[in-house]
Design an enzyme around this catalytic site. Sequence first.
Site, short mmCIF file in Angstrom:
data_model
loop_
_atom_site.label_atom_id
_atom_site.label_comp_id
_atom_site.label_asym_id
_atom_site.label_seq_id
_atom_site.Cartn_x
_atom_site.Cartn_y
_atom_site.Cartn_z
N GLY A 119 52.10 4.99 22.66
CA GLY A 119 51.82 3.36 21.57
C GLY A 119 52.78 4.24 20.30
O GLY A 119 52.54 5.23 19.53
N GLN A 141 50.71 11.62 24.02
CA GLN A 141 50.23 11.89 23.95
C GLN A 141 49.85 13.66 22.91
O GLN A 141 50.66 13.35 22.05
CB GLN A 141 49.33 12.11 24.97
CG GLN A 141 48.89 10.65 25.99
CD GLN A 141 50.17 10.58 27.06
OE1 GLN A 141 50.79 11.34 27.54
NE2 GLN A 141 50.27 9.04 26.51
#
Length: 424
Positions: free
Chosen positions: A40, A223
């Site tokens: 995100g 990540q």
Amino acid sequence: MPATIVLGAQWGDEGKGRVTDQFAQHSDFVVRYQGGNNAGHTIVIGNERFALSLIPSGVMYPHVTPVIGPGCVVDPRVLIDEMRTLSERGIDPSKLRISSNAHLIMPYHRKLDPIMERYLGSQQIGTTKKGIGPAYTDKYARQGIRVQDLFDPKIFREKLDQVLRDKNKVLTRVYNQLPMDPDQVEEEVLGLAPLLLPHVADVSYLLWEAHRQGKRILFEGAQGTLLDVDHGTYPFVTSSNPTAGGALIGSGIGPTAIDRVVGVSKAYISRVGTGPFPTELHDESGETMVRIGGEYGTVTGRRRRCGWLDLVALRYAARINGLTDLFLTKLDVLSSFETIRICDGYTSLGETYREFPRQQRVLYNCTPIYEDLPGWQKDLASIREYHDLPKEAQRYVEHIEERIGVPIRWISVGPQRGALVERP
Ligand code: IMP
């Protein structure tokens, strides 16, 4: 910076979206090389906030070609939705290129992820439940369906029938669920194919050609280093390689093409999901970081666990990735603290560790060794020059730099695009 990798030096959520957005203005290609819509990335432009999960942040600039590399896993439904949402908000995603070798996240992967998590009980990973792990599992079991299979409905159906036979046995016999109907799965996925096909490309060739022509390529990690399946806190990791090596494999470019590897680290540290976290705070200081830093996940909305900066972990990230530079984000979040703690070692089971321990059980039982530095307690939002930062903030930055041995070239002091201090 002709070919630069930007990656997370912690457990993800370091503010990479903002960093890649910053760098993307000087790039021709921005490439995602691993993961999928578990990521995100938030970008704030003026009063508008854009949350991207799969499309590289470079899409915000009309001159950039955003690329999804072969190392990614693509959920067609999510990708189409994201493209549509961007278009509706005036951002044109038509230049997007998707590798024909990228694997698809299929409806059964989405179904299996939360079910498998539930069955793990207290051993849960805390995944984003987007089907990432199951999709990579099939890739390595050579049962995956790839983007290129969308070109050939007959082959697609053959592969689907074969894999769904297995999946339905697992769903019904292991997890006590209803089986999935191949016709419905086919309809959902192939129904979207016409919208994806114009974007499909040979990404490795595209990037090789671009590199030869001297184009600027930015590799955008999702990540972070400590979530890497090989180098992170396994099994509390994601199923891909966010580290620098992953950028090569996941895009199909050779190591000699890379000029710079920029690690992004918050001025503190956070983690979502379960797993060891030596400097985690369960007190008012941790709450302050969550509140001021807005520490809630872009994808799942989960509250992030927060703690003081961990230099042991950051040194590890510098080593694993061969970092050439650091980008320190959210320094402003620490502005309210009178004293700022920084961890530069652990004690665990009677031993002292300055380097990241090779045995995970050490991490579970460790106590951080902290040094205390004075806080600055001043607003940093309008500062743009390093020498205008309060002396205490400069000292904090230089302390990190000294202990890691990598220069901190950029420091973000607020969420807005320009709220940045760049050092020469
Ligand atoms: P998965 O990637 O959904 O399989 O989740 C595996 C682990 O990685 C979980 O601990 C997630 O919370 C974590 N994770 C996955 N994506 C992100 C991210 O973008 N930021 C932070 N953590 C993530």
